[in-house]
Scaffold this motif. Structure first.
Motif, PDB file in Angstrom:
ATOM      1  N   ASP A 156       0.832  -1.209   0.000  1.00  0.00           N
ATOM      2  CA  ASP A 156       0.000   0.000   0.000  1.00  0.00           C
ATOM      3  C   ASP A 156       0.864   1.257   0.000  1.00  0.00           C
ATOM      4  O   ASP A 156       0.578   2.226  -0.723  1.00  0.00           O
ATOM      5  CB  ASP A 156      -0.928   0.013   1.213  1.00  0.00           C
ATOM      6  CG  ASP A 156      -2.064  -0.992   1.093  1.00  0.00           C
ATOM      7  OD1 ASP A 156      -2.354  -1.433  -0.049  1.00  0.00           O
ATOM      8  OD2 ASP A 156      -2.658  -1.344   2.131  1.00  0.00           O
ATOM      9  N   ARG A 157       1.915   1.249   0.795  1.00  0.00           N
ATOM     10  CA  ARG A 157       2.793   2.422   0.857  1.00  0.00           C
ATOM     11  C   ARG A 157       3.492   2.654  -0.479  1.00  0.00           C
ATOM     12  O   ARG A 157       3.617   3.790  -0.935  1.00  0.00           O
ATOM     13  CB  ARG A 157       3.822   2.217   1.978  1.00  0.00           C
ATOM     14  CG  ARG A 157       4.620   3.481   2.323  1.00  0.00           C
ATOM     15  CD  ARG A 157       5.509   3.232   3.530  1.00  0.00           C
ATOM     16  NE  ARG A 157       4.741   2.688   4.645  1.00  0.00           N
ATOM     17  CZ  ARG A 157       5.126   1.663   5.386  1.00  0.00           C
ATOM     18  NH1 ARG A 157       6.272   1.044   5.113  1.00  0.00           N
ATOM     19  NH2 ARG A 157       4.390   1.235   6.386  1.00  0.00           N
ATOM     20  N   MET A 158       3.950   1.572  -1.117  1.00  0.00           N
ATOM     21  CA  MET A 158       4.590   1.726  -2.423  1.00  0.00           C
ATOM     22  C   MET A 158       3.621   2.288  -3.452  1.00  0.00           C
ATOM     23  O   MET A 158       3.990   3.110  -4.289  1.00  0.00           O
ATOM     24  CB  MET A 158       5.150   0.383  -2.920  1.00  0.00           C
ATOM     25  CG  MET A 158       6.406  -0.072  -2.222  1.00  0.00           C
ATOM     26  SD  MET A 158       7.338  -1.289  -3.223  1.00  0.00           S
ATOM     27  CE  MET A 158       6.103  -2.559  -3.465  1.00  0.00           C
ATOM     28  N   GLU A 200       1.220   4.255  -2.977  1.00  0.00           N
ATOM     29  CA  GLU A 200       1.026   5.686  -2.737  1.00  0.00           C
ATOM     30  C   GLU A 200       2.171   6.501  -3.330  1.00  0.00           C
ATOM     31  O   GLU A 200       1.959   7.577  -3.899  1.00  0.00           O
ATOM     32  CB  GLU A 200       0.927   5.955  -1.227  1.00  0.00           C
ATOM     33  CG  GLU A 200      -0.338   5.414  -0.577  1.00  0.00           C
ATOM     34  CD  GLU A 200      -0.320   5.594   0.930  1.00  0.00           C
ATOM     35  OE1 GLU A 200       0.659   6.188   1.441  1.00  0.00           O
ATOM     36  OE2 GLU A 200      -1.265   5.143   1.601  1.00  0.00           O
ATOM     37  N   GLU A 201       3.383   5.971  -3.231  1.00  0.00           N
ATOM     38  CA  GLU A 201       4.556   6.707  -3.711  1.00  0.00           C
ATOM     39  C   GLU A 201       4.788   6.503  -5.208  1.00  0.00           C
ATOM     40  O   GLU A 201       5.311   7.402  -5.886  1.00  0.00           O
ATOM     41  CB  GLU A 201       5.792   6.268  -2.917  1.00  0.00           C
ATOM     42  CG  GLU A 201       5.698   6.556  -1.420  1.00  0.00           C
ATOM     43  CD  GLU A 201       6.912   6.076  -0.662  1.00  0.00           C
ATOM     44  OE1 GLU A 201       7.933   5.760  -1.311  1.00  0.00           O
ATOM     45  OE2 GLU A 201       6.854   6.016   0.585  1.00  0.00           O
ATOM     46  N   ARG A 202       4.483   5.320  -5.696  1.00  0.00           N
ATOM     47  CA  ARG A 202       4.575   4.960  -7.124  1.00  0.00           C
ATOM     48  C   ARG A 202       6.015   4.832  -7.636  1.00  0.00           C
ATOM     49  O   ARG A 202       6.341   3.889  -8.331  1.00  0.00           O
ATOM     50  CB  ARG A 202       3.808   5.978  -7.993  1.00  0.00           C
ATOM     51  CG  ARG A 202       2.308   6.030  -7.695  1.00  0.00           C
ATOM     52  CD  ARG A 202       1.589   4.942  -8.450  1.00  0.00           C
ATOM     53  NE  ARG A 202       1.712   5.077  -9.872  1.00  0.00           N
ATOM     54  CZ  ARG A 202       0.936   5.865 -10.619  1.00  0.00           C
ATOM     55  NH1 ARG A 202      -0.020   6.597 -10.034  1.00  0.00           N
ATOM     56  NH2 ARG A 202       1.101   5.914 -11.922  1.00  0.00           N
ATOM     57  N   LYS A 203       6.890   5.791  -7.333  1.00  0.00           N
ATOM     58  CA  LYS A 203       8.300   5.690  -7.724  1.00  0.00           C
ATOM     59  C   LYS A 203       9.105   5.360  -6.466  1.00  0.00           C
ATOM     60  O   LYS A 203       9.216   6.193  -5.564  1.00  0.00           O
ATOM     61  CB  LYS A 203       8.798   6.985  -8.358  1.00  0.00           C
ATOM     62  CG  LYS A 203       8.147   7.302  -9.701  1.00  0.00           C
ATOM     63  CD  LYS A 203       8.712   8.577 -10.296  1.00  0.00           C
ATOM     64  CE  LYS A 203       8.064   8.867 -11.656  1.00  0.00           C
ATOM     65  NZ  LYS A 203       8.597  10.110 -12.283  1.00  0.00           N
ATOM     66  N   VAL A 204       9.640   4.147  -6.429  1.00  0.00           N
ATOM     67  CA  VAL A 204      10.269   3.670  -5.200  1.00  0.00           C
ATOM     68  C   VAL A 204      11.511   2.850  -5.518  1.00  0.00           C
ATOM     69  O   VAL A 204      11.713   2.408  -6.651  1.00  0.00           O
ATOM     70  CB  VAL A 204       9.286   2.787  -4.389  1.00  0.00           C
ATOM     71  CG1 VAL A 204       8.072   3.580  -3.949  1.00  0.00           C
ATOM     72  CG2 VAL A 204       8.864   1.555  -5.191  1.00  0.00           C
ATOM     73  N   ASP A 205      12.330   2.650  -4.501  1.00  0.00           N
ATOM     74  CA  ASP A 205      13.387   1.635  -4.562  1.00  0.00           C
ATOM     75  C   ASP A 205      12.752   0.343  -4.077  1.00  0.00           C
ATOM     76  O   ASP A 205      12.411   0.216  -2.895  1.00  0.00           O
ATOM     77  CB  ASP A 205      14.570   2.033  -3.683  1.00  0.00           C
ATOM     78  CG  ASP A 205      15.676   0.986  -3.663  1.00  0.00           C
ATOM     79  OD1 ASP A 205      15.482  -0.110  -4.242  1.00  0.00           O
ATOM     80  OD2 ASP A 205      16.726   1.239  -3.053  1.00  0.00           O
ATOM     81  N   GLY A 256      11.921  -0.629  -0.309  1.00  0.00           N
ATOM     82  CA  GLY A 256      10.513  -0.450  -0.035  1.00  0.00           C
ATOM     83  C   GLY A 256       9.722  -1.730   0.165  1.00  0.00           C
ATOM     84  O   GLY A 256       8.642  -1.701   0.763  1.00  0.00           O
ATOM     85  N   GLU A 286       8.966   2.141 -11.128  1.00  0.00           N
ATOM     86  CA  GLU A 286       7.719   2.888 -11.081  1.00  0.00           C
ATOM     87  C   GLU A 286       6.581   1.895 -11.204  1.00  0.00           C
ATOM     88  O   GLU A 286       6.596   1.002 -12.078  1.00  0.00           O
ATOM     89  CB  GLU A 286       7.626   3.925 -12.210  1.00  0.00           C
ATOM     90  CG  GLU A 286       6.353   4.752 -12.137  1.00  0.00           C
ATOM     91  CD  GLU A 286       6.367   5.981 -13.034  1.00  0.00           C
ATOM     92  OE1 GLU A 286       5.403   6.752 -12.998  1.00  0.00           O
ATOM     93  OE2 GLU A 286       7.383   6.162 -13.754  1.00  0.00           O
TER      94      GLU A 286
END
Length: 398
Positions: free
Chosen positions: A120-122, A124-129, A133, A394
């Motif tokens: 869920d957190r990823m 929300e951010e969409r662009k992550v490591d 993450g 992404e």
């Protein structure tokens, strides 16, 4: 090949598979660098070496993980993966008690809750490591449960794991990496000594307490054996699952059709995991030492020779895996050697598969498409494990 292959060369580390394929074709058992070790690259030969413990000792990996430049004994070199039968079997039994089907069944809902929150957190951010993450926090949380460690220390686990894995692959002259590894061994040892001291005062319901309680042939484990166990469980418990999940993300980027297929039929996820383990195994090699002169596939290996069993190469042996370089979700037949073979088969394999299955079930239900945001991946500098240090992605929601 005109010159001896160096398995730690940057171009080989980036993509070892073409180089290993050439070895399988032209020189399936041959000396390679670093150090002129003998590489075994075909499936049948690899399986033979791994099951022949009287001819091929696990002591080789201990030497690789306990180099002189470390300046202090590396506790992980005292762990069971560097022991031969019969002592290996007696100590292996101790750890196996933590990985029973009943224990894993109890863990599943807890793992799912962690994976749900991270996914869920990823989204929300969409662009992550993806490594930081998702891939690393899941096994870091699970290993904290097993060992009863302070959850706030999870932020250190990735660095610890990477540095311990890098010890066997540090090149001469890489003083910065060597110093980093020295600091990490000292830091881990100091922390885990504190954990052991606390448990000796008050035993709890965790694996550290179980290891203190246990007796082998009537004797308790020595401090060195306990520390070796903890180093091994902490590092291997992270590397296996984190690399598997990271490689899964790479497969989703390389083969976009996989995500919708798995979302429509989550029963295919175990097959996806097995094919990912074959195409990009988390442990790419293991080391052995010849206990006597021995001939393998017509090649004479002198007593004392160090042998590198290339699990990554064996997993793409065309004799056993037709169209071996392709990811084929429906592939059946010969099992890969991704978790080893014989007496040293990975005890945590069931846990790693469970963590990966649950994590991917949560991921595929949320992600429609995953794209890499980097052209070049930095890989773990190790002879024996291979995984991304980071993986910028992404995510596109369903």
């Amino acid at each position: 090949m005109n010159s001896r292959l160096n398995l730690l060369a940057p171009e080989v580390r980036d993509n070892p598979h073409p180089y290993l394929a050439e070895l399988r074709r032209s020189a399936p058992i041959v000396q390679v660098d670093p150090g002129g070790i003998w590489a075994v690259t075909r499936y049948d030969d690899a399986q033979y070496v791994l099951k022949s413990t009287q001819l091929f000792s696990s002591e080789a990996l201990r030497m690789a993980m306990d180099p002189d430049w470390l300046g202090r004994p590396n506790p992980i070199a005292e762990s069971i993966i560097f022991l031969d039968p019969p002592k290996h079997g007696r100590l292996r039994t101790l750890i196996s008690r933590a990985f029973t089907p009943a224990t894993l069944t109890q863990l599943e809902p807890r793992i799912r809750a962690v994976a749900e929150g991270l996914a869920d957190r990823m989204m929300e951010e969409r662009k992550v490591d993806f490594v930081d993450g998702f891939a690393m926090p899941i096994p870091a949380t699970v290993i904290s449960w097993f060992l009863g460690l302070d959850p706030s220390l999870r932020r250190h686990f990735k660095r610890w794991s990477n540095d311990i894995a890098a010890i066997g692959g540090a090149l001469p002259g890489d003083t910065e990496l060597m110093e980093q590894c020295r600091r990490t061994v000292e830091e881990m040892e100091q922390y885990l000594q504190g954990v052991l001291a606390d448990r000796r005062k008050t035993l709890g319901d965790d694996m550290v307490s179980d290891l203190i309680r246990v007796r082998v042939d009537g004797e308790s484990l020595t401090d060195r054996e306990l520390m070796g166990f903890l180093f091994l469980l902490l590092v291997s418990g992270l590397e296996t699952t984190a690399n598997l999940l990271s490689q899964s993300a790479r497969m989703f980027a390389m083969y976009p059709e996989l995500l919708p297929r798995l979302r429509e039929n989550r029963a295919l996820i175990p097959r996806f995991i097995e094919e990912t383990l074959r195409v990009e195994p988390t442990a790419v090699a293991t080391l052995r030492t010849c206990t006597q002169d021995v001939t393998v596939a017509g090649v004479n290996l002198p007593q004392g020779s160090m042998v590198l069993v290339s699990l990554a190469s064996a997993a793409r042996d065309e004799k056993h895996f037709p169209d071996a370089d392709r990811f084929i979700l429906e592939r059946e037949g010969t099992p890969s050697l991704s978790f080893g073979h014989g007496s040293h088969f990975c005890l945590g394999s069931m846990l790693a598969r469970l963590e990966a299955r649950v994590a991917l079930e949560e991921l595929v239900s949320r992600v429609d498409r995953l794209e890499l945001r980097t052209e070049r991946i930095e890989w773990t500098p190790s002879l024996t494990v291979r995984g991304p240090q980071s993986l910028p992605v992404e995510l596109y929601p369903v």
